[in-house]
Design a protein around this motif. Structure first.
Motif, PDB file in Angstrom:
ATOM      1  N   VAL A 233      44.762  88.959  20.846  1.00 17.61           N
ATOM      2  CA  VAL A 233      43.953  89.015  19.499  1.00 17.61           C
ATOM      3  C   VAL A 233      44.267  87.809  18.599  1.00 17.61           C
ATOM      4  N   GLY A 234      43.251  87.138  18.305  1.00 19.43           N
ATOM      5  CA  GLY A 234      43.664  85.930  17.380  1.00 19.43           C
ATOM      6  C   GLY A 234      42.501  85.307  16.686  1.00 19.43           C
ATOM      7  N   ARG A 235      42.493  84.217  15.925  1.00 19.88           N
ATOM      8  CA  ARG A 235      41.838  83.634  14.995  1.00 19.88           C
ATOM      9  C   ARG A 235      41.287  82.241  15.664  1.00 19.88           C
ATOM     10  N   VAL A 236      40.365  81.843  15.108  1.00 20.53           N
ATOM     11  CA  VAL A 236      39.866  80.411  15.296  1.00 20.53           C
ATOM     12  C   VAL A 236      40.545  79.629  14.274  1.00 20.53           C
ATOM     13  N   VAL A 237      41.279  78.440  14.825  1.00 25.38           N
ATOM     14  CA  VAL A 237      42.056  77.871  13.905  1.00 25.38           C
ATOM     15  C   VAL A 237      41.819  76.370  13.873  1.00 25.38           C
ATOM     16  N   GLY A 238      40.672  75.910  14.554  1.00 25.59           N
ATOM     17  CA  GLY A 238      40.269  74.460  13.932  1.00 25.59           C
ATOM     18  C   GLY A 238      39.278  74.417  14.996  1.00 25.59           C
ATOM     19  N   TYR A 239      39.146  72.905  15.494  1.00 26.89           N
ATOM     20  CA  TYR A 239      38.053  72.409  16.335  1.00 26.89           C
ATOM     21  C   TYR A 239      38.970  71.635  17.631  1.00 26.89           C
ATOM     22  N   ALA A 240      38.175  71.944  18.534  1.00 26.68           N
ATOM     23  CA  ALA A 240      39.003  71.453  20.004  1.00 26.68           C
ATOM     24  C   ALA A 240      37.822  71.232  20.990  1.00 26.68           C
ATOM     25  N   GLY A 241      37.285  70.032  21.274  1.00 27.26           N
ATOM     26  CA  GLY A 241      36.360  69.582  22.047  1.00 27.26           C
ATOM     27  C   GLY A 241      36.909  69.315  23.572  1.00 27.26           C
ATOM     28  N   TYR A 242      36.761  69.827  24.360  1.00 27.20           N
ATOM     29  CA  TYR A 242      37.364  69.610  25.754  1.00 27.20           C
ATOM     30  C   TYR A 242      36.256  69.898  27.008  1.00 27.20           C
ATOM     31  N   CYS A 278      26.424  74.619  10.290  1.00 26.55           N
ATOM     32  CA  CYS A 278      27.827  74.571  10.215  1.00 26.55           C
ATOM     33  C   CYS A 278      28.616  75.527  11.135  1.00 26.55           C
ATOM     34  N   ALA A 279      29.875  75.414  11.334  1.00 24.24           N
ATOM     35  CA  ALA A 279      30.581  76.034  12.519  1.00 24.24           C
ATOM     36  C   ALA A 279      30.466  77.404  12.270  1.00 24.24           C
ATOM     37  N   GLY A 280      30.602  77.910  11.011  1.00 25.41           N
ATOM     38  CA  GLY A 280      30.554  79.433  10.878  1.00 25.41           C
ATOM     39  C   GLY A 280      29.297  80.075  11.483  1.00 25.41           C
ATOM     40  N   ALA A 281      28.036  79.250  11.249  1.00 24.26           N
ATOM     41  CA  ALA A 281      26.577  79.790  11.798  1.00 24.26           C
ATOM     42  C   ALA A 281      26.737  79.741  13.071  1.00 24.26           C
ATOM     43  N   ASP A 282      27.354  78.601  13.769  1.00 28.97           N
ATOM     44  CA  ASP A 282      27.588  78.437  15.377  1.00 28.97           C
ATOM     45  C   ASP A 282      28.144  79.708  15.884  1.00 28.97           C
ATOM     46  N   LEU A 283      29.257  79.883  15.135  1.00 31.70           N
ATOM     47  CA  LEU A 283      30.026  81.163  15.735  1.00 31.70           C
ATOM     48  C   LEU A 283      29.156  82.617  15.753  1.00 31.70           C
ATOM     49  N   ALA A 284      28.666  82.592  14.602  1.00 29.90           N
ATOM     50  CA  ALA A 284      27.782  84.003  14.352  1.00 29.90           C
ATOM     51  C   ALA A 284      26.677  84.152  15.654  1.00 29.90           C
ATOM     52  N   ILE A 285      26.065  82.996  15.567  1.00 29.16           N
ATOM     53  CA  ILE A 285      24.861  83.134  16.605  1.00 29.16           C
ATOM     54  C   ILE A 285      25.406  83.176  18.104  1.00 29.16           C
ATOM     55  N   ALA A 286      26.336  82.289  18.441  1.00 28.99           N
ATOM     56  CA  ALA A 286      26.961  82.481  19.761  1.00 28.99           C
ATOM     57  C   ALA A 286      27.470  84.178  19.999  1.00 28.99           C
ATOM     58  N   ALA A 287      28.145  84.546  18.788  1.00 25.09           N
ATOM     59  CA  ALA A 287      28.521  86.026  19.127  1.00 25.09           C
ATOM     60  C   ALA A 287      27.257  87.112  19.297  1.00 25.09           C
ATOM     61  N   LEU A 288      26.232  86.850  18.506  1.00 30.96           N
ATOM     62  CA  LEU A 288      25.244  87.704  18.345  1.00 30.96           C
ATOM     63  C   LEU A 288      24.215  87.525  19.307  1.00 30.96           C
ATOM     64  N   THR A 289      24.136  86.570  19.991  1.00 28.07           N
ATOM     65  CA  THR A 289      23.168  86.081  21.152  1.00 28.07           C
ATOM     66  C   THR A 289      23.682  85.945  22.602  1.00 28.07           C
ATOM     67  N   GLU A 357      27.125  84.081   4.724  1.00 27.67           N
ATOM     68  CA  GLU A 357      27.627  82.572   5.270  1.00 27.67           C
ATOM     69  C   GLU A 357      29.086  82.418   5.638  1.00 27.67           C
ATOM     70  N   PRO A 358      29.591  83.379   6.409  1.00 30.01           N
ATOM     71  CA  PRO A 358      30.891  83.348   6.521  1.00 30.01           C
ATOM     72  C   PRO A 358      31.528  81.962   6.859  1.00 30.01           C
ATOM     73  N   HIS A 359      32.676  81.352   6.605  1.00 28.25           N
ATOM     74  CA  HIS A 359      33.390  80.287   7.346  1.00 28.25           C
ATOM     75  C   HIS A 359      33.973  80.569   8.662  1.00 28.25           C
ATOM     76  N   TRP A 360      34.064  79.431   9.421  1.00 27.83           N
ATOM     77  CA  TRP A 360      34.495  79.620  10.564  1.00 27.83           C
ATOM     78  C   TRP A 360      36.005  80.183  10.665  1.00 27.83           C
ATOM     79  N   GLU A 361      36.616  79.842   9.571  1.00 28.07           N
ATOM     80  CA  GLU A 361      37.940  80.568   9.461  1.00 28.07           C
ATOM     81  C   GLU A 361      38.224  81.866   9.479  1.00 28.07           C
ATOM     82  N   ARG A 362      37.056  82.860   9.324  1.00 27.34           N
ATOM     83  CA  ARG A 362      37.046  84.302   9.153  1.00 27.34           C
ATOM     84  C   ARG A 362      36.698  84.737  10.524  1.00 27.34           C
ATOM     85  N   PHE A 363      36.737  84.048  11.644  1.00 30.25           N
ATOM     86  CA  PHE A 363      36.294  84.401  12.661  1.00 30.25           C
ATOM     87  C   PHE A 363      37.285  84.577  13.743  1.00 30.25           C
TER      88      PHE A 363
END
Length: 386
Positions: A233-242, A278-289, A357-363
């Motif tokens: 279990v853990g949280r999103v803690v930032g950005y990391a493009g690989y 924004c990253a929060g919206a991206d995370l929500a869309i990825a999770a829901l779809t 409109e939750p921020h990415w830090e809440r995911f």
């Protein structure tokens, strides 16, 4: 030409995203003691804002050293080795990552002397050497690389440093049972679906840090802690493009198969808006779809266009595309397959707005033997599988 103090200071500054001392002293010490230039080929491809360009140690040694001791990403392989770097174009499939990203992930990993560490994705070998420095003589680092040629060069690079991590060639998604339980798992490739073997092979209380790319929008740094019950279990803690784990590279066909209906309609929403969220919206869309997305731009006989694509990673027969053109008052959408993907993305965006409109830090993410689930604020508030 030696590493000058000025170049080393510039590299240390580049390791900190804010250049304000957020990276731990132990990581800065490791960077000072593991010279980056030993892991950079004589010819590399620098990728930053603007056009990519080659650095050549023989042709222009000053420019080569300046690039090596900077914040630059230096690509070392294109198209799994089938395209020469001099082409300047192709899919980047191995690189020396940006020092800031390397240091940031190590910062979240919190390696301590004596730890047993599994690294997934050896690459040039620089991070394996940094990990070896951090664990000290009583620790052990195992690093797995899927590409034999990349692994061979990494072994040569590491030989120059005196560090001797255990190097394996294979599918890092399977981890390595010969060496578990690990205190830390460090991942240097993009992951959409987190392999459960990494959780199984990590001791309770151990940490897994990875670049998480759920597929829609940007990539994120994810820090997971393994629990006694076999979950992580853990949280999103930032950005990391690989670059993506090879077995998880998206391969949507985006082709219409015989007998499939292509549905066309017009919408008022500018498709570019859903590609620049924004990253929060991206995370929500990825999770829901669970959708993958990417954007293409260009020009055809009708002029300039931008096209937003969404696809189902589990069913390449299902995809949608929405096209922007500068003079359009509304925008064309085409959908193929059983899933109305464009409609699902729009609905998921609306749900993110309704959630405040939750921020990415809440995911965050929970990983179990059955798969992974994305949550908001606490693990009890699940959004959906991703």
């Amino acid at each position: 030409m030696n590493v000058t103090p000025e170049r080393m200071d510039r590299l240390i500054a580049a390791c900190d995203p804010e250049e304000a001392g957020d990276i731990s002293d132990s990581i800065k010490e490791a960077v000072r003691n593991v010279p980056r230039h030993l892991f950079i080929p004589s010819v590399g491809l620098v990728v930053e804002e603007g056009e990519p360009y080659l650095i050549d140690q023989q042709a222009d040694p000053g420019a080569w050293w300046d690039a090596v001791y900077s914040r630059s990403i230096i690509v070392t392989q294109l198209d799994d080795g089938t395209t020469d770097l001099s082409a300047l174009r192709g899919d980047s499939t191995s690189s020396a990552s940006a020092p800031s990203t390397v240091a940031d992930l190590l910062n979240h990993l919190r390696v301590e002397p004596g730890h047993r560490v599994l690294e997934v994705g050896t690459g040039t070998g620089w991070t394996a050497a940094l990990l070896s420095h951090l664990v000290g003589g009583q620790g052990e680092v195992t690093s797995i690389e899927v590409d034999p040629q990349v692994a061979e060069q990494a072994a040569k690079n590491l030989n120059e440093t005196g560090f001797r991590p255990r190097l394996l060639v294979g599918d890092g998604a399977l981890g390595c049972t010969d060496g578990e339980p690990y205190d830390r798992v460090h991942v240097t490739c993009g992951i959409r679906t987190i392999p459960y073997p990494w959780v199984e092979q990590t001791r309770p209380g151990g940490v897994i840090v990875l670049p998480w790319h759920p597929g829609y929008g940007t990539s994120h740094a994810l820090r997971l802690e393994v629990r006694e019950d076999g979950t992580a279990v853990g949280r999103v803690v930032g950005y990391a493009g690989y670059m993506m784990l090879r077995s998880q590279r998206p391969r949507p066909s985006l082709n219409q198969l015989p007998g499939q209906e292509r549905r066309h309609y017009r919408v008022a929403l500018d498709p570019r808006a859903l590609g620049q969220l924004c990253a929060g919206a991206d995370l929500a869309i990825a999770a829901l779809t669970g959708c993958l997305s990417h954007t293409t731009t260009g020009a055809d006989d009708r002029g300039e266009y931008a096209r937003m694509w969404v696809s189902d990673p589990d069913d390449p027969r299902s995809w949608a595309a929405a096209t922007w053109r500068p003079d359009d008052l509304d925008y064309g959408v085409q959908q193929v397959g059983d899933r109305p993907l464009w409609d699902e993305v729009v609905q998921a965006y609306a749900q993110w707005v309704a959630l405040g409109e939750p921020h990415w830090e809440r995911f965050g993410v929970t990983v179990t033997p059955e798969g992974q689930r994305v949550w908001l604020d606490t693990p009890e508030v699940m959004l959906s599988s991703a």
